[in-house]
Design an enzyme around this catalytic site. Structure first.
Site, PDB file in Angstrom:
ATOM      1  N   LYS A 254       0.854  -1.188   0.000  1.00 58.42           N
ATOM      2  CA  LYS A 254       0.000   0.000   0.000  1.00 58.42           C
ATOM      3  C   LYS A 254       0.884   1.231   0.000  1.00 58.42           C
ATOM      4  O   LYS A 254       1.835   1.311   0.770  1.00 58.42           O
ATOM      5  CB  LYS A 254      -0.870   0.000   1.277  1.00 58.42           C
ATOM      6  CG  LYS A 254      -1.850   1.151   1.338  1.00 58.42           C
ATOM      7  CD  LYS A 254      -3.162   0.777   0.714  1.00 58.42           C
ATOM      8  CE  LYS A 254      -4.115   1.929   0.544  1.00 58.42           C
ATOM      9  NZ  LYS A 254      -3.887   2.785  -0.632  1.00 58.42           N
TER      10      LYS A 254
ATOM     11  N   LYS B 135       5.522   2.343  -2.701  1.00 59.87           N
ATOM     12  CA  LYS B 135       5.379   3.732  -3.141  1.00 59.87           C
ATOM     13  C   LYS B 135       5.643   3.775  -4.636  1.00 59.87           C
ATOM     14  O   LYS B 135       6.396   2.954  -5.178  1.00 59.87           O
ATOM     15  CB  LYS B 135       6.393   4.630  -2.424  1.00 59.87           C
ATOM     16  CG  LYS B 135       6.025   6.099  -2.449  1.00 59.87           C
ATOM     17  CD  LYS B 135       5.003   6.406  -1.366  1.00 59.87           C
ATOM     18  CE  LYS B 135       4.618   7.865  -1.322  1.00 59.87           C
ATOM     19  NZ  LYS B 135       3.824   8.153  -0.126  1.00 59.87           N
TER      20      LYS B 135
ATOM     21  N   THR C  70      -5.742  12.670   6.176  1.00 58.28           N
ATOM     22  CA  THR C  70      -4.359  12.787   6.643  1.00 58.28           C
ATOM     23  C   THR C  70      -4.230  13.985   7.583  1.00 58.28           C
ATOM     24  O   THR C  70      -3.667  13.876   8.684  1.00 58.28           O
ATOM     25  CB  THR C  70      -3.378  12.897   5.465  1.00 58.28           C
ATOM     26  OG1 THR C  70      -3.663  11.857   4.543  1.00 58.28           O
ATOM     27  CG2 THR C  70      -1.945  12.776   5.929  1.00 58.28           C
TER      28      THR C  70
ATOM     29  N   LYS D  24       4.624   2.538   8.652  1.00 56.65           N
ATOM     30  CA  LYS D  24       3.424   3.321   8.974  1.00 56.65           C
ATOM     31  C   LYS D  24       2.193   2.411   9.125  1.00 56.65           C
ATOM     32  O   LYS D  24       1.422   2.539  10.074  1.00 56.65           O
ATOM     33  CB  LYS D  24       3.193   4.342   7.858  1.00 56.65           C
ATOM     34  CG  LYS D  24       2.161   5.388   8.151  1.00 56.65           C
ATOM     35  CD  LYS D  24       1.999   6.351   6.976  1.00 56.65           C
ATOM     36  CE  LYS D  24       3.314   7.037   6.649  1.00 56.65           C
ATOM     37  NZ  LYS D  24       3.180   8.001   5.537  1.00 56.65           N
TER      38      LYS D  24
ATOM     39  N   SER E 103      -7.677   5.214   3.759  1.00 60.24           N
ATOM     40  CA  SER E 103      -7.542   4.435   2.520  1.00 60.24           C
ATOM     41  C   SER E 103      -7.942   2.980   2.772  1.00 60.24           C
ATOM     42  O   SER E 103      -8.595   2.343   1.944  1.00 60.24           O
ATOM     43  CB  SER E 103      -6.091   4.478   2.014  1.00 60.24           C
ATOM     44  OG  SER E 103      -5.882   5.623   1.229  1.00 60.24           O
TER      45      SER E 103
HETATM   46  P1  NAD Z   1       0.378  18.402  -2.068  1.00 56.15           P
HETATM   47  O1  NAD Z   1       1.021  18.354  -3.397  1.00 56.15           O
HETATM   48  O2  NAD Z   1      -1.110  18.430  -1.960  1.00 56.15           O
HETATM   49  O3  NAD Z   1       0.922  19.674  -1.230  1.00 56.15           O
HETATM   50  C1  NAD Z   1       2.277  19.950  -1.050  1.00 56.15           C
HETATM   51  C2  NAD Z   1       2.376  21.362  -0.485  1.00 56.15           C
HETATM   52  O4  NAD Z   1       3.737  21.643  -0.155  1.00 56.15           O
HETATM   53  C3  NAD Z   1       1.944  22.455  -1.449  1.00 56.15           C
HETATM   54  O5  NAD Z   1       1.311  23.488  -0.719  1.00 56.15           O
HETATM   55  C4  NAD Z   1       3.283  22.945  -2.016  1.00 56.15           C
HETATM   56  O6  NAD Z   1       3.212  24.277  -2.517  1.00 56.15           O
HETATM   57  C5  NAD Z   1       4.141  22.854  -0.786  1.00 56.15           C
HETATM   58  N1  NAD Z   1       5.573  22.766  -1.066  1.00 56.15           N
HETATM   59  C6  NAD Z   1       6.210  21.981  -1.970  1.00 56.15           C
HETATM   60  N2  NAD Z   1       7.536  22.189  -1.900  1.00 56.15           N
HETATM   61  C7  NAD Z   1       7.733  23.107  -0.924  1.00 56.15           C
HETATM   62  C8  NAD Z   1       8.884  23.735  -0.385  1.00 56.15           C
HETATM   63  N3  NAD Z   1      10.094  23.456  -0.839  1.00 56.15           N
HETATM   64  N4  NAD Z   1       8.709  24.624   0.618  1.00 56.15           N
HETATM   65  C9  NAD Z   1       7.484  24.911   1.093  1.00 56.15           C
HETATM   66  N5  NAD Z   1       6.351  24.364   0.618  1.00 56.15           N
HETATM   67  C10 NAD Z   1       6.488  23.469  -0.393  1.00 56.15           C
HETATM   68  O7  NAD Z   1       0.975  17.162  -1.268  1.00 56.15           O
HETATM   69  P2  NAD Z   1       0.395  16.479   0.038  1.00 56.15           P
HETATM   70  O8  NAD Z   1      -0.403  15.295  -0.371  1.00 56.15           O
HETATM   71  O9  NAD Z   1      -0.196  17.520   0.925  1.00 56.15           O
HETATM   72  O10 NAD Z   1       1.731  15.891   0.686  1.00 56.15           O
HETATM   73  C11 NAD Z   1       2.567  16.654   1.543  1.00 56.15           C
HETATM   74  C12 NAD Z   1       3.455  15.694   2.331  1.00 56.15           C
HETATM   75  O11 NAD Z   1       2.633  14.801   3.097  1.00 56.15           O
HETATM   76  C13 NAD Z   1       4.352  14.795   1.481  1.00 56.15           C
HETATM   77  O12 NAD Z   1       5.544  14.551   2.204  1.00 56.15           O
HETATM   78  C14 NAD Z   1       3.546  13.510   1.385  1.00 56.15           C
HETATM   79  O13 NAD Z   1       4.346  12.387   1.091  1.00 56.15           O
HETATM   80  C15 NAD Z   1       2.967  13.457   2.775  1.00 56.15           C
HETATM   81  N6  NAD Z   1       1.778  12.625   2.928  1.00 56.15           N
HETATM   82  C16 NAD Z   1       0.675  12.807   2.153  1.00 56.15           C
HETATM   83  C17 NAD Z   1      -0.457  12.025   2.373  1.00 56.15           C
HETATM   84  C18 NAD Z   1      -1.731  12.245   1.613  1.00 56.15           C
HETATM   85  O14 NAD Z   1      -2.750  11.614   1.964  1.00 56.15           O
HETATM   86  N7  NAD Z   1      -1.769  13.107   0.623  1.00 56.15           N
HETATM   87  C19 NAD Z   1      -0.451  11.041   3.364  1.00 56.15           C
HETATM   88  C20 NAD Z   1       0.687  10.886   4.146  1.00 56.15           C
HETATM   89  C21 NAD Z   1       1.784  11.692   3.926  1.00 56.15           C
END
Ligand code: NAD
Length: 418
Positions: free
Chosen positions: A69, A105, A189, A93, A352
């Site tokens: 997953k 992943k 999340t 996780k 999920s």
């Molecule tokens: P997303 O693409 O929806 O959002 C990412 C955000 O980070 C955006 O606002 C972007 O502008 C900002 N960003 C990117 N690079 C940046 C930088 N260098 N400095 C500051 N801001 C920056 O992605 P997401 O789904 O919100 O994921 C964010 C993190 O959470 C990732 O590490 C992802 O692996 C993790 N994550 C996501 C989920 C999920 O359900 N989407 C679950 C667990 C973990």
């Protein structure tokens, strides 16, 4: 390929847990390397008539506790080592959250912001077709991650329906509700991050209603985290995204900022101009004097170079791997607890899992039902990690990895007579 700090950090935390648990070498032999790694070259006919290829990956780290997953990421920096590290994180996780999955992943090295919707659809569907034999509800179940969303998941379902794959809808999560998605997955999340942050604050003797927070990243995770913290009475004084940050000492109107971002063509905070707020950089946000600092953007944000400048009382890792191994050591030495990613952001994969269960049963749970079940899973995981950390006198990261590695090792011992 240069050093991958994320992979080094994940491997070090896993190895530390194996040592602390006193597990025998057979566990290392089994878990040191991912079970399967796939690299594909994805051809896409671009709008200008040229044919371009993109490098795509899927790493399936462990299936000891159940089907693989993990999300799919579209980003220029995606490479095999990053995907490898993120796949291992998913194994740990899912084990911390105690849901019956292994870890995987996927990713495609591309710049989605420079691509049209048609190009992204073609890229996604071709990637899904090439991964077809190794994806499926009992094999490997992808979900959204950085720069992917319910639309991307819908394209994967469509590509799989065309190949005649069985149970196509149950083979990805994070789908729109109309295509079998779960109520509450969008918020999950961030809701989980907020829940964990509130619980750990209380356990540490702090009253969330008197706390301030700074959230880096205002995407799917950061924006909902900020929203739920705000609703719980935490004063969110800073938010940011790739375009920069905003600071307001009296707190930020998170609903207003979310509304602005949802209507802005770039999807960014850029141009959001409200009186009482001042612009700050992402570096300044990470050094703010707040109770809780929540990196919710990308990996490697807190490093050896800036960890000494952190003034927060606690760090809650909403992003995957935002703290490098060295920064983690510095923060621990400075007495700043770090709530690790494999606990803090597990809410996404938990819902999920609920979505997959609903799909397999042809069911639709209510929003309240999903949130109640999510809260119960996150509370159990928080309590488990907190207890191990107190019993062992170790950091919450070390405790979470001990819990996770032990759960995988126990299942492995039965399966492989170790
Ligand atoms: P997303 O693409 O929806 O959002 C990412 C955000 O980070 C955006 O606002 C972007 O502008 C900002 N960003 C990117 N690079 C940046 C930088 N260098 N400095 C500051 N801001 C920056 O992605 P997401 O789904 O919100 O994921 C964010 C993190 O959470 C990732 O590490 C992802 O692996 C993790 N994550 C996501 C989920 C999920 O359900 N989407 C679950 C667990 C973990």
């Amino acid at each position: 390929m240069g050093r991958n700090l994320l992979l080094e950090g994940v491997n070090a935390a896993y190895s530390d847990a194996v040592d602390r648990l006193g597990l025998d070498d057979n566990i290392r032999v089994l878990l040191d390397n991912p079970e399967r790694e796939i690299m594909v070259t994805v051809p896409v006919a671009m709008d200008d008539g040229t044919l371009k290829t993109f490098r795509g990956y899927r790493v399936q780290h462990s299936s000891v506790r159940g089907p693989y997953k993990g999300g799919i990421r579209f980003d220029v920096n995606v490479d095999l080592e990053e995907v490898r590290a993120l796949a291992a994180l998913m194994t740990w996780k899912c084990a911390v959250a105690d849901i019956p999955y292994g870890g995987a992943k996927g990713g495609v090295a591309c710049d989605p912001t420079g691509m049209s919707k048609r190009e992204l659809e073609a890229l996604t569907k071709q990637y899904a077709r090439m991964m077809e034999p190794v994806i499926g509800p009992q094999i490997d179940i992808p979900a959204p991650d950085v720069n992917t969303n319910d639309q991307v998941m819908s394209w994967i379902v469509d590509a799989r329906l065309h190949t005649g794959a069985l149970w196509a809808r149950a083979s990805v999560t994070g789908k729109p509700i109309s295509l079998g998605g779960s109520l509450g997955r969008r918020e999950a999340t961030g809701r989980g991050v907020a829940s964990v942050a509130l619980q750990i604050l209380r356990k540490a003797g702090m009253d969330p209603a008197n706390c301030t927070a700074a959230v880096q990243g205002f995407g799917k995770v950061g924006s909902w985290t900020a929203q739920y913290l705000h609703e719980a009475g935490v004063k969110v004084v800073a938010i940011s995204d790739i375009s920069g940050g905003l600071f307001g000492k009296d707190g930020i109107d998170i609903s207003g900022a979310r509304e602005y971002v949802s209507r802005s063509p770039s999807g960014l905070l850029e141009g959001y101009d409200v009186s009482g707020l001042q612009r700050i950089t992402n570096e300044q946000l990470l050094a703010l004097d707040v109770d809780v600092l929540i990196p919710a953007a990308m990996e490697g944000q807190l490093t050896e170079a800036n960890a000494n400048g952190v003034r927060a009382r606690m760090v809650v890792e909403a992003a995957n791997g935002p703290t490098t191994f060295e920064a983690d050591r510095i923060l621990n030495e400075r007495g700043i607890p770090v709530v690790p990613d494999i606990l803090a952001n597990a809410g996404g994969v938990v819902v999920s899992y609920f979505e997959w269960m609903q799909n397999l049963h042809g069911a639709q749970w209510s929003f309240d039902d999903v949130m109640t079940k999510l809260e119960s899973k996150m509370t159990k995981a928080c309590n488990d990690v907190w207890t191990v950390s107190k019993e062992e006198g170790c950091s919450m990261r070390a405790a979470a990895y001990m819990l996770a590695v032990n759960r995988v090792a126990q299942a492995a011992a039965y399966r492989f007579s170790l």
